[in-house]
Design an enzyme around this catalytic site. Structure first.
Site, short mmCIF file in Angstrom:
data_model
loop_
_atom_site.label_atom_id
_atom_site.label_comp_id
_atom_site.label_asym_id
_atom_site.label_seq_id
_atom_site.Cartn_x
_atom_site.Cartn_y
_atom_site.Cartn_z
N GLY A 69 82.10 33.53 50.19
CA GLY A 69 81.84 34.95 50.30
C GLY A 69 82.08 35.72 49.03
O GLY A 69 81.33 36.65 48.69
N THR A 70 83.13 35.38 48.29
CA THR A 70 83.44 36.09 47.05
C THR A 70 82.31 35.92 46.04
O THR A 70 81.87 36.89 45.42
CB THR A 70 84.77 35.60 46.46
OG1 THR A 70 85.83 35.99 47.34
CG2 THR A 70 85.01 36.19 45.08
N ASN A 149 87.38 43.75 57.58
CA ASN A 149 88.24 42.59 57.78
C ASN A 149 89.67 42.94 58.17
O ASN A 149 90.42 42.07 58.61
CB ASN A 149 88.26 41.73 56.50
CG ASN A 149 88.70 42.52 55.27
OD1 ASN A 149 88.07 43.53 54.93
ND2 ASN A 149 89.75 42.08 54.61
N GLN A 178 82.73 38.72 58.03
CA GLN A 178 83.49 38.86 59.28
C GLN A 178 82.59 39.08 60.50
O GLN A 178 83.08 39.16 61.63
CB GLN A 178 84.48 40.02 59.18
CG GLN A 178 85.61 39.78 58.20
CD GLN A 178 86.57 38.69 58.66
OE1 GLN A 178 86.65 38.36 59.83
NE2 GLN A 178 87.31 38.14 57.72
N HIS A 201 84.08 29.02 55.55
CA HIS A 201 85.39 28.76 56.13
C HIS A 201 85.79 29.81 57.18
O HIS A 201 86.82 29.65 57.84
CB HIS A 201 86.46 28.64 55.03
CG HIS A 201 86.94 29.93 54.45
ND1 HIS A 201 88.14 30.50 54.79
CD2 HIS A 201 86.37 30.75 53.55
CE1 HIS A 201 88.31 31.62 54.12
NE2 HIS A 201 87.25 31.80 53.35
N CYS A 325 94.03 38.49 51.49
CA CYS A 325 93.94 38.56 50.03
C CYS A 325 95.04 39.42 49.43
O CYS A 325 95.34 39.32 48.25
CB CYS A 325 92.58 39.11 49.62
SG CYS A 325 91.21 38.00 50.02
#
Length: 382
Positions: A69-70, A149, A178, A201, A325
């Protein structure tokens, strides 16, 4: 063990791990190689692309594999900025985005781009009217997450898409990390969405793999330069075992999705209705259709979030302090800050996040332990 931290990461499905292992052992050729081992790998790569596209009802050539995602968020945002820079330098996002989005925006600001960070209401949602009011002649991108999130608020991404139909030159990115598998397919894949990012993930696939949907005809500059994989847009030898495993995980996730979502919503609502009765409990998530079915954020007044997390952990229940995070950095929730929650309440926030494997028995165990801990905290505060 009761695992209620699925928004941070999910447990890999055993059959998905088995798929990963089998591909690693048996199909190890480079998909770019000309020989039969390479051809075998390439065919499996494309089968995975086709499977994901079929599940999502899009074209296979609109699916691009990433490292998660990042990377997907960075690529969508910076790739759009670079390709459209000659047309404008203004970008619109919200004040409650994931750090992958917020920090990408801050990097672009250093390069001369102008970014508007939209405020949110008491539910953590942006206003479509605010999006409209922020659009300029120089606007090139709108980037809004599907599901927050931290508190689980569902953003009005479909309505924003309707607005953006009047502005066809503005690219529209949705961070759907999400939102996948939560009954939100139609609003995520609205007919104005140009770029949508996902992370494996978060739905029982291995870590380090994800994908981006890029609508046909939309352009982004590559984030990674190299050997020209993924139609010259995402170089790096493809992580074939993880990609194949992710395709399987997505199929398992979307099987009977409606029933799975209803089950998560039932568990969330059960916990919500119970803890809401306590005087010192604040619920930042709500149990209505404006919030995702799997995220419940709350606080016990006067008790720091990390204290609550470790207290539940001592009973074998795993929850988190809002975003994974920022949890180890002891940062106050950026979403709650944007929602104008007082700092003393925001620092007490914790998050329960569910998946289809959680059960009502686990929820009942949770409230039993909640009773014990609430009384303990009450005595300490007194």
């Amino acid at each position: 063990m009761i695992y209620f931290d699925n928004s941070a990461t999910t447990k890999p499905d055993l059959s998905v791990v088995d798929t990963y292992s089998k591909v690693s052992k048996n199909i190890w050729g480079n998909p770019s190689s000309l020989h039969q081992f390479g051809e075998q790998s390439f065919n499996l790569l494309e089968q995975s692309r086709q499977q994901i596209a079929k599940i999502l009802n899009v074209f296979p050539d609109e699916i691009f594999f990433t490292g998660g995602g990042t990377e997907g968020d960075n690529w969508a945002i910076k790739g759009t900025a670079m390709v459209k820079r000659k047309y404008g330098n203004h970008i619109i996002t919200s004040s409650v985005e994931h750090p992958a989005v917020i920090n990408s925006m801050k990097q672009l600001e250093k390069l001369g781009f102008e970014v508007t960070y939209l405020p949110v209401d008491q539910n953590g949602k942006v206003s479509v009217e605010d999006v409209k009011a922020s659009i300029k002649h120089s606007t090139i991108l709108v980037s809004i997450m599907a599901v927050n999130n931290e508190v689980g608020s569902i953003q009005p991404i479909e309505q924003i898409g309707e607005l953006l139909k009047k502005y066809p030159t503005i690219q529209y990115h949705i961070d759907a990390v999400q939102g996948i598998g939560k009954g939100l397919h139609d609003i995520i894949f609205n007919d104005r969405a140009d770029l949508i990012t996902f992370s494996g993930h978060k739905f029982h696939a291995p870590r380090g793999v994800g994908f981006m949907y890029k609508r046909r005809g939309k352009k982004v500059e590559p984030l990674l330069a190299g050997g020209g994989q993924e139609k010259n847009l995402r170089s790096s030898t493809e992580n074939l075992p993880a990609i194949v495993a992710m395709a399987r995980a997505l199929r398992l996730l979307t099987d009977n999705e409606k029933e799975k979502v209803a089950k998560q919503a039932e568990i969330k609502n059960f916990i919500f209705n119970y803890i809401s009765k306590f005087d010192n409990v604040i619920t930042f998530s709500k149990d209505n259709a404006e919030f995702a079915p799997h995220i419940l954020c709350f606080a016990i007044k006067g008790v720091r979030g990390e204290t609550i997390v470790h207290a539940f952990e001592s009973y074998g229940i795993f929850i988190s302090t809002t975003s994974a995070c920022s949890s180890k950095k002891h940062l106050t929730s950026s979403t709650l800050t944007a929602m104008k929650i007082p700092e003393e309440d925001a620092t007490s926030a914790v998050r329960i996040s569910l998946d289809e494997n959680n059960t009502m028995d686990e929820a009942k165990k949770f409230i039993q332990i909640f009773d014990i801990l609430y009384e303990k905290f009450k005595k300490i505060n007194a």
